[in-house]
Scaffold this active site. Structure first.
Site, mmCIF file in Angstrom:
data_model
loop_
_atom_site.group_PDB
_atom_site.id
_atom_site.type_symbol
_atom_site.label_atom_id
_atom_site.label_comp_id
_atom_site.label_asym_id
_atom_site.label_seq_id
_atom_site.Cartn_x
_atom_site.Cartn_y
_atom_site.Cartn_z
ATOM 1 N N SER A 152 1.167 -1.159 0.052
ATOM 2 C CA SER A 152 -0.374 -0.266 0.233
ATOM 3 C C SER A 152 0.962 1.266 0.627
ATOM 4 O O SER A 152 1.904 1.338 -1.026
ATOM 5 C CB SER A 152 -0.888 -0.330 1.657
ATOM 6 O OG SER A 152 -2.116 1.255 1.658
ATOM 7 N N ASP A 245 -9.432 -4.344 -4.493
ATOM 8 C CA ASP A 245 -9.472 -3.295 -3.860
ATOM 9 C C ASP A 245 -9.491 -2.115 -4.159
ATOM 10 O O ASP A 245 -9.275 -2.321 -5.972
ATOM 11 C CB ASP A 245 -7.721 -3.796 -4.218
ATOM 12 C CG ASP A 245 -6.888 -2.367 -3.560
ATOM 13 O OD1 ASP A 245 -7.339 -1.954 -2.737
ATOM 14 O OD2 ASP A 245 -5.572 -2.853 -3.442
ATOM 15 N N HIS A 275 -8.486 -5.184 -0.479
ATOM 16 C CA HIS A 275 -7.113 -3.971 0.066
ATOM 17 C C HIS A 275 -6.805 -4.858 2.026
ATOM 18 O O HIS A 275 -7.179 -4.978 2.698
ATOM 19 C CB HIS A 275 -7.195 -2.891 0.184
ATOM 20 C CG HIS A 275 -6.045 -1.667 0.107
ATOM 21 N ND1 HIS A 275 -5.279 -1.651 -0.344
ATOM 22 C CD2 HIS A 275 -5.815 -1.347 1.674
ATOM 23 C CE1 HIS A 275 -4.150 -1.059 0.355
ATOM 24 N NE2 HIS A 275 -4.535 -0.950 1.088
#
Length: 304
Positions: A152, A245, A275
């Site tokens: 991320s 995601d 995610h």
């Protein structure tokens, strides 16, 4: 179809109460909730011969290793540049170190809003410089085989650092990007298609704005990886994305851009997950599969 394991995992972490309205208090709540859920989400700590907290060029870090003189992966945790820690990726890093034959150096970079851009990036570069200078003597790793990775926000930091290392004529050997944050405009269709399975456009916009308060700076190459004019010469790359995601499409777009630039890329999309899935080793089967894929990729490229 969304995996029922994802739905079950979502119930393990406390959410801010509606009565909590101050943005900084909400952030602090989220930080603590992520730490508190770590054991339930990620499981027990896998023992390794070496697990030690170190000072890496003035930046707190944790070294995981199963042997001396191993290649090293510098790993950057996710959390929107605002939360997450060495602890929240501890189980992931242990499993990668155990199964890859590489050491993992997990970085406790400074977080926004207390420390906005470029603080986190400066910390990453300080760690890389330290590994190159003192990795063999102080850490017992082989700094001539050096990879970077992150999930991320950590994926964004990793690939920006990789490009800057290329530009400094000190290229890295490999990068691992797990659902990386790539686009400050949050323009991808996946934001609309996926909905709010753990991350939505509003939350991502808030993360970008907190990390980089200056709107103009958000579209420079040190923040937006696709703003770089030239991606040639970046290290071979593993990119992992998730079906549910909101960052799915921008991760895929970055994989395509690297391929166009001649960079060897493996892009794997995990179906049915969202995610943040990759660190949740205790509750999501594909988290273990993805972590082992990272380990296998590192082992194939860096160990001999």
């Amino acid at each position: 179809m969304l995996s029922p394991q994802v739905t079950a995992a979502a119930g393990l972490r406390s959410r801010p109460p509606a009565t909590l309205t101050d943005p900084y208090e909400v952030l602090q709540f989220i930080r603590q909730a992520m730490e508190d859920a770590n054991e339930a989400e990620c499981g027990p700590a896998l023992p390794l011969p070496v697990v030690v907290d170190v000072d890496a060029g003035g930046v707190p870090a944790r070294l995981y290793a199963a042997r001396v003189d191993a290649p090293v992966l510098v790993y950057l945790h996710g959390g929107g540049w605002c939360y997450g820690s060495i602890e929240t990726v501890d189980r992931f890093c242990r499993r990668v170190a155990d199964r890859s034959g590489c050491a993992v150096l997990s970085v406790g970079y400074r977080l926004a809003p207390e420390h906005p851009f470029p603080a986190a990036l400066e910390d990453v570069e300080a760690v890389l410089a330290h590994v190159r200078k003192a990795g063999a003597a102080e850490l017992g790793v082989d700094p001539t085989r050096l990879a970077i990775g992150g999930d991320s926000a950590g994926g964004q930091l990793a690939t920006v650092a990789a490009r800057r290392q290329r530009d400094a004529a000190t290229p890295l050997d490999l990068q691992v990007l797990i659902y990386p944050a790539i686009d400050p405009m949050t323009a991808s269709e996946s934001f609309d298609e996926v909905g709010s399975y753990g991350l939505d456009r509003a939350a991502m916009k808030r993360a970008w704005e907190t990390y980089v308060p200056d709107p103009m700076t958000r579209f420079t190459p040190d923040v937006a990886p696709l703003a770089a004019e030239d991606l040639t010469g970046l290290p071979p790359t593993l990119i992992i994305t998730a079906e549910y995601d909101a960052l799915r499409d921008e991760g895929a777009d970055y994989a395509d851009a690297l391929i166009t630039a001649g960079v060897p890329v493996v892009h794997t999309r995990y179906m049915g997950v969202n995610h943040g899935f990759a660190r949740k080793l205790a509750v999501i089967d594909d988290a273990r599969v993805a972590t082992d894929q990272v380990a296998a990729y590192l082992r194939a490229a860096l160990t001999f």
